[in-house]
Design a protein around this motif. Sequence first.
Motif, PDB file in Angstrom:
ATOM      1  N   ALA A 147       3.929   9.361   5.402  1.00  0.00           N
ATOM      2  CA  ALA A 147       5.349   9.016   5.277  1.00  0.00           C
ATOM      3  C   ALA A 147       5.795   8.235   6.500  1.00  0.00           C
ATOM      4  CB  ALA A 147       6.185  10.284   5.132  1.00  0.00           C
ATOM      5  N   GLY A 148       6.645   7.234   6.285  1.00  0.00           N
ATOM      6  CA  GLY A 148       7.129   6.424   7.385  1.00  0.00           C
ATOM      7  C   GLY A 148       6.185   5.315   7.792  1.00  0.00           C
ATOM      8  N   ALA A 149       5.051   5.200   7.090  1.00  0.00           N
ATOM      9  CA  ALA A 149       4.090   4.125   7.342  1.00  0.00           C
ATOM     10  C   ALA A 149       3.800   3.424   6.025  1.00  0.00           C
ATOM     11  CB  ALA A 149       2.815   4.665   7.972  1.00  0.00           C
ATOM     12  N   SER A 150       4.855   3.155   5.288  1.00  0.00           N
ATOM     13  CA  SER A 150       4.774   2.474   3.998  1.00  0.00           C
ATOM     14  C   SER A 150       3.736   3.119   3.078  1.00  0.00           C
ATOM     15  CB  SER A 150       4.448   0.987   4.214  1.00  0.00           C
ATOM     16  OG  SER A 150       4.830   0.215   3.103  1.00  0.00           O
ATOM     17  N   PRO A 151       3.925   4.417   2.756  1.00  0.00           N
ATOM     18  CA  PRO A 151       2.941   5.123   1.933  1.00  0.00           C
ATOM     19  C   PRO A 151       2.870   4.564   0.522  1.00  0.00           C
ATOM     20  CG  PRO A 151       4.941   6.415   2.115  1.00  0.00           C
ATOM     21  CD  PRO A 151       5.100   5.259   3.064  1.00  0.00           C
ATOM     22  N   MET A 152       1.687   4.604  -0.054  1.00  0.00           N
ATOM     23  CA  MET A 152       1.504   4.037  -1.383  1.00  0.00           C
ATOM     24  C   MET A 152       2.180   4.858  -2.465  1.00  0.00           C
ATOM     25  SD  MET A 152       0.120   1.297  -0.643  1.00  0.00           S
ATOM     26  CE  MET A 152      -0.202   0.655  -2.274  1.00  0.00           C
ATOM     27  N   TRP A 153       2.345   6.146  -2.251  1.00  0.00           N
ATOM     28  CA  TRP A 153       3.069   6.948  -3.242  1.00  0.00           C
ATOM     29  C   TRP A 153       4.535   6.523  -3.325  1.00  0.00           C
ATOM     30  CZ3 TRP A 153       6.715   9.415  -0.312  1.00  0.00           C
ATOM     31  CH2 TRP A 153       6.381   9.800   1.005  1.00  0.00           C
ATOM     32  N   GLY A 154       5.099   6.107  -2.195  1.00  0.00           N
ATOM     33  CA  GLY A 154       6.481   5.642  -2.213  1.00  0.00           C
ATOM     34  C   GLY A 154       6.618   4.283  -2.860  1.00  0.00           C
ATOM     35  N   ALA A 155       5.615   3.449  -2.707  1.00  0.00           N
ATOM     36  CA  ALA A 155       5.659   2.108  -3.300  1.00  0.00           C
ATOM     37  C   ALA A 155       5.440   2.173  -4.804  1.00  0.00           C
ATOM     38  CB  ALA A 155       4.595   1.225  -2.648  1.00  0.00           C
ATOM     39  N   TYR A 156       4.488   3.010  -5.241  1.00  0.00           N
ATOM     40  CA  TYR A 156       4.123   3.023  -6.664  1.00  0.00           C
ATOM     41  C   TYR A 156       5.321   3.344  -7.553  1.00  0.00           C
ATOM     42  CZ  TYR A 156       1.881   3.911 -11.077  1.00  0.00           C
ATOM     43  OH  TYR A 156       1.551   3.856 -12.402  1.00  0.00           O
ATOM     44  N   VAL A 157       6.130   4.329  -7.175  1.00  0.00           N
ATOM     45  CA  VAL A 157       7.245   4.755  -8.029  1.00  0.00           C
ATOM     46  C   VAL A 157       8.445   3.824  -7.909  1.00  0.00           C
ATOM     47  CG1 VAL A 157       6.523   7.164  -7.957  1.00  0.00           C
ATOM     48  CG2 VAL A 157       8.175   6.321  -6.254  1.00  0.00           C
ATOM     49  N   SER A 158       8.356   2.789  -7.080  1.00  0.00           N
ATOM     50  CA  SER A 158       9.478   1.870  -6.864  1.00  0.00           C
ATOM     51  C   SER A 158       9.338   0.565  -7.637  1.00  0.00           C
ATOM     52  CB  SER A 158       9.607   1.568  -5.364  1.00  0.00           C
ATOM     53  OG  SER A 158       9.795   2.761  -4.620  1.00  0.00           O
ATOM     54  N   TYR A 159       8.274   0.426  -8.403  1.00  0.00           N
ATOM     55  CA  TYR A 159       8.055  -0.788  -9.200  1.00  0.00           C
ATOM     56  C   TYR A 159       7.917  -0.421 -10.664  1.00  0.00           C
ATOM     57  CZ  TYR A 159       7.553  -3.530  -4.994  1.00  0.00           C
ATOM     58  OH  TYR A 159       7.821  -4.166  -3.799  1.00  0.00           O
ATOM     59  N   PRO A 160       8.342  -1.397 -11.526  1.00  0.00           N
ATOM     60  CA  PRO A 160       8.763  -2.789 -11.318  1.00  0.00           C
ATOM     61  C   PRO A 160      10.082  -2.882 -10.545  1.00  0.00           C
ATOM     62  CG  PRO A 160       8.141  -2.412 -13.614  1.00  0.00           C
ATOM     63  CD  PRO A 160       8.263  -1.074 -12.962  1.00  0.00           C
TER      64      PRO A 160
END
Length: 324
Positions: A101-114
């Motif tokens: 967390a706080g280092a651009s985690p991929m779990w945070g990115a995945y749920v933010s797209y499209p």
Amino acid sequence: MKPIAMLGVAAIAAAGLAAGAWHLAAPASADTPPAAGASTPPAAEQQLFQPPPDSAIPKGPFGDEVRKGEAIFRDTGANASQFVGNDLRCSNCHLQAGRLAGASPMWGAYVSYPAYRSKNGHVNSFEERLQGCFRYSMNGKVPKLGDPVLVALESYAYFLAKGLPTGVKPEGRGFPPLSKPEMPADYARGQQVYAQHCAACHGPSGQGQSSGGKVVFPPLWGARSFNWGAGMASVKNAAEFIRANMPFGLGGTLTPQQAWDVGLFIDSQVRPQDPRFTGNVADTRKKFHDTPMSMYGTTVNGAVLGDPASTPPFGTVPNAGAGK
């Protein structure tokens, strides 16, 4: 009005960084936990979403894709060499193999797209977002949509995000916002911060360090680093990442002012050309870098950043026309 290409570092900093307002590359080994004795995150941070461990990767074809994606993520040059044009890997910016967390985690990115991205002016799928990483951060060749490399990376990110709702920005996504500096960010102060806190790992000239033929600390500028189109070429992004995560294992020890200063210093160095280069530096800045957070097209130490005469080419791997 004085052309932006002729403004120096101090003028750019005064124009935007003092008002306040985002992959510096961390060590190649940054996908491993910090050593004993490293700073412990605050209790609030310890309550953030925790992605599943590798032991939870299922057996079968899907699990095989997840493991393949993690291998690409940890050592991109070795496992997706046809698309990589520098000495970076995904885990340099997305620490602990995309889990932190706080280092651009991929779990945070995945749920933010499209999601819509102003960078390319349309709604992007998650795969399209990954394409951008190869084009800019990896200074490489863009895999076509549906390429096995993208499918594996998407499978890995999907696995890490298990249990998170979509369409809701999770705590810990991206980099923590950074307070504005007390003084305009300064090149000379940033150079001092770099020498004291960064050069031991990334080298005095920012070219990283290797051992046994393997890059262990990635280059932060120069021909083998990220290009001018990468997110880390934004002083704000770099400063936020540095403040939260650098020096490695000691995130939060630099002051906000130090993070802004060293972010400006690193993003004021020569790096590969922006793939969107129009043939004219001032025009490219106007179209793609019209912000005080970008040093592209500005004059630093008597040279214009982005000038083809001193700027390495983008995409240092052969480009067969794949992607966009």
